[in-house]
Design an enzyme around this catalytic site. Structure first.
Site, PDB file in Angstrom:
ATOM      1  N   ASP A 137      14.431  -1.390  -9.928  1.00  0.00           N
ATOM      2  CA  ASP A 137      14.627   0.032 -10.208  1.00  0.00           C
ATOM      3  C   ASP A 137      14.963   0.879  -8.993  1.00  0.00           C
ATOM      4  O   ASP A 137      15.153   2.089  -9.127  1.00  0.00           O
ATOM      5  CB  ASP A 137      13.357   0.601 -10.864  1.00  0.00           C
ATOM      6  CG  ASP A 137      12.174   0.666  -9.898  1.00  0.00           C
ATOM      7  OD1 ASP A 137      12.107  -0.174  -8.977  1.00  0.00           O
ATOM      8  OD2 ASP A 137      11.317   1.554 -10.064  1.00  0.00           O
ATOM      9  N   GLU A 176       3.919   2.446  -9.702  1.00  0.00           N
ATOM     10  CA  GLU A 176       4.196   2.582  -8.269  1.00  0.00           C
ATOM     11  C   GLU A 176       2.864   2.818  -7.551  1.00  0.00           C
ATOM     12  O   GLU A 176       2.200   3.835  -7.751  1.00  0.00           O
ATOM     13  CB  GLU A 176       5.145   3.755  -8.020  1.00  0.00           C
ATOM     14  CG  GLU A 176       6.556   3.526  -8.536  1.00  0.00           C
ATOM     15  CD  GLU A 176       7.385   2.650  -7.618  1.00  0.00           C
ATOM     16  OE1 GLU A 176       6.914   2.291  -6.520  1.00  0.00           O
ATOM     17  OE2 GLU A 176       8.525   2.306  -8.010  1.00  0.00           O
ATOM     18  N   ARG A 207       4.774   6.358   5.912  1.00  0.00           N
ATOM     19  CA  ARG A 207       3.502   6.138   5.220  1.00  0.00           C
ATOM     20  C   ARG A 207       2.367   5.856   6.200  1.00  0.00           C
ATOM     21  O   ARG A 207       1.266   6.380   6.068  1.00  0.00           O
ATOM     22  CB  ARG A 207       3.637   4.968   4.245  1.00  0.00           C
ATOM     23  CG  ARG A 207       4.505   5.261   3.035  1.00  0.00           C
ATOM     24  CD  ARG A 207       4.871   3.987   2.307  1.00  0.00           C
ATOM     25  NE  ARG A 207       5.434   4.210   0.982  1.00  0.00           N
ATOM     26  CZ  ARG A 207       6.030   3.283   0.265  1.00  0.00           C
ATOM     27  NH1 ARG A 207       6.149   2.040   0.744  1.00  0.00           N
ATOM     28  NH2 ARG A 207       6.517   3.564  -0.925  1.00  0.00           N
ATOM     29  N   ASP A 233      11.794  -7.134  -9.654  1.00  0.00           N
ATOM     30  CA  ASP A 233      10.988  -6.247  -8.827  1.00  0.00           C
ATOM     31  C   ASP A 233       9.621  -6.085  -9.494  1.00  0.00           C
ATOM     32  O   ASP A 233       9.461  -6.385 -10.687  1.00  0.00           O
ATOM     33  CB  ASP A 233      11.715  -4.909  -8.691  1.00  0.00           C
ATOM     34  CG  ASP A 233      10.945  -3.908  -7.857  1.00  0.00           C
ATOM     35  OD1 ASP A 233      10.313  -4.312  -6.860  1.00  0.00           O
ATOM     36  OD2 ASP A 233      10.982  -2.711  -8.196  1.00  0.00           O
ATOM     37  N   LYS A 285      14.810  -9.806  -0.451  1.00  0.00           N
ATOM     38  CA  LYS A 285      15.166  -9.992  -1.862  1.00  0.00           C
ATOM     39  C   LYS A 285      16.543 -10.633  -1.991  1.00  0.00           C
ATOM     40  O   LYS A 285      16.728 -11.596  -2.749  1.00  0.00           O
ATOM     41  CB  LYS A 285      15.117  -8.648  -2.603  1.00  0.00           C
ATOM     42  CG  LYS A 285      13.715  -8.031  -2.668  1.00  0.00           C
ATOM     43  CD  LYS A 285      13.700  -6.782  -3.522  1.00  0.00           C
ATOM     44  CE  LYS A 285      12.303  -6.180  -3.586  1.00  0.00           C
ATOM     45  NZ  LYS A 285      12.166  -5.129  -4.592  1.00  0.00           N
ATOM     46  N   SER A 310       9.134  -8.667  -4.275  1.00  0.00           N
ATOM     47  CA  SER A 310       8.623  -7.307  -4.084  1.00  0.00           C
ATOM     48  C   SER A 310       8.452  -6.986  -2.610  1.00  0.00           C
ATOM     49  O   SER A 310       8.150  -7.865  -1.802  1.00  0.00           O
ATOM     50  CB  SER A 310       7.274  -7.161  -4.798  1.00  0.00           C
ATOM     51  OG  SER A 310       6.711  -5.892  -4.537  1.00  0.00           O
ATOM     52  N   ASP A 311       8.615  -5.700  -2.295  1.00  0.00           N
ATOM     53  CA  ASP A 311       8.309  -5.226  -0.950  1.00  0.00           C
ATOM     54  C   ASP A 311       6.880  -4.712  -0.856  1.00  0.00           C
ATOM     55  O   ASP A 311       6.526  -4.044   0.125  1.00  0.00           O
ATOM     56  CB  ASP A 311       9.298  -4.129  -0.532  1.00  0.00           C
ATOM     57  CG  ASP A 311      10.622  -4.708  -0.082  1.00  0.00           C
ATOM     58  OD1 ASP A 311      10.640  -5.851   0.399  1.00  0.00           O
ATOM     59  OD2 ASP A 311      11.646  -4.010  -0.208  1.00  0.00           O
ATOM     60  N   GLU A 367       6.917  -3.102  -8.675  1.00  0.00           N
ATOM     61  CA  GLU A 367       6.508  -1.718  -8.924  1.00  0.00           C
ATOM     62  C   GLU A 367       7.621  -0.953  -9.636  1.00  0.00           C
ATOM     63  O   GLU A 367       8.777  -1.011  -9.259  1.00  0.00           O
ATOM     64  CB  GLU A 367       6.149  -1.025  -7.610  1.00  0.00           C
ATOM     65  CG  GLU A 367       4.925  -1.634  -6.946  1.00  0.00           C
ATOM     66  CD  GLU A 367       4.628  -0.981  -5.612  1.00  0.00           C
ATOM     67  OE1 GLU A 367       4.412   0.245  -5.581  1.00  0.00           O
ATOM     68  OE2 GLU A 367       4.632  -1.691  -4.583  1.00  0.00           O
ATOM     69  N   ASN A 384      16.045  -0.623  -2.800  1.00  0.00           N
ATOM     70  CA  ASN A 384      15.804  -1.913  -2.143  1.00  0.00           C
ATOM     71  C   ASN A 384      15.999  -3.104  -3.089  1.00  0.00           C
ATOM     72  O   ASN A 384      15.889  -4.252  -2.667  1.00  0.00           O
ATOM     73  CB  ASN A 384      14.399  -1.957  -1.524  1.00  0.00           C
ATOM     74  CG  ASN A 384      13.297  -1.893  -2.559  1.00  0.00           C
ATOM     75  OD1 ASN A 384      13.449  -1.306  -3.621  1.00  0.00           O
ATOM     76  ND2 ASN A 384      12.169  -2.491  -2.240  1.00  0.00           N
TER      77      ASN A 384
END
Length: 201
Positions: A152, A15, A46, A7, A133, A90-91, A9, A155
């Protein structure tokens, strides 16, 4: 043949949404995939906040330009890549990641894209694919790689559980408690030691 999937972030860089939240004084934007398992729900939340506050992509990119990798992350990644292949799953979004990838020495990154209107407003997002992922790990398996995965957040769990070896890294206690069978590390040395064990199997 081995490959390590990481991952981004919280593992290698700060983050981004938390940093942006703190920079612009919008605490609601601190919510991340550590807090909300449903990624679509989180992103819509968001986008609604950005629209309500008339925040543009350029506002986020200005904050990202001030960020640096987490302490020790570049050295960790350099040592990891000297041992085996590595890819970041990563997302995050390509429009966010470039300056951070430069600071990390341009590792391979698979991520998503934002949909941006002509005036710079963020109006949506395009996933490479749903549960990308996990499917990346499955794809590496299909070409005969043994895979180790670490992250972490909620996801990251699907790729960690799909991999031949996996570990949580600096994950919140809530996630560690829900998945006690998954090794959990807090230092890059611990993670490198786990990689060494994985490579020797």
């Amino acid at each position: 043949m081995h490959i390590v999937c990481l991952d981004l972030e919280g593992v290698l860089v700060p983050e981004i949404w938390i940093a942006f939240s703190e920079a612009v004084g919008i605490p609601e934007l601190k919510k991340t995939t550590r807090d909300e398992p449903d990624y679509d729900k989180l992103m819509q939340y968001r986008l609604d906040i950005l629209a309500k506050n008339n925040m543009k992509l350029s506002d986020i990119q200005k904050v990202i330009a001030t960020l640096n990798p987490l302490e020790g992350a570049k050295d960790f990644l350099d040592e990891l890549r000297s041992k085996t292949q590595a890819v970041i799953l990563s997302d995050t979004f390509s429009q966010f990641a470039k300056p951070l990838m430069q600071k990390l020495g341009w590792p391979t990154l698979f991520c998503n894209e934002l949909v941006v209107s002509g005036d710079g407003s963020v109006t949506g997002y395009k996933l490479r694919q749903k549960d990308g992922k996990k499917k990346a790990v499955q794809a590496f398996h299909s070409i005969n790689f043994k895979v180790m995965a670490s992250g972490d957040s909620y996801n990251d769990l699907s790729m960690i559980l799909e991999a031949d070896a996996g570990a949580l890294f600096r994950a919140p206690e809530s996630i560690k408690e829900q998945h006690p069978a998954v090794p959990a590390f807090t230092t890059y040395k611990e993670l490198l030691d786990a990689v060494d064990r994985f490579l020797s199997e």
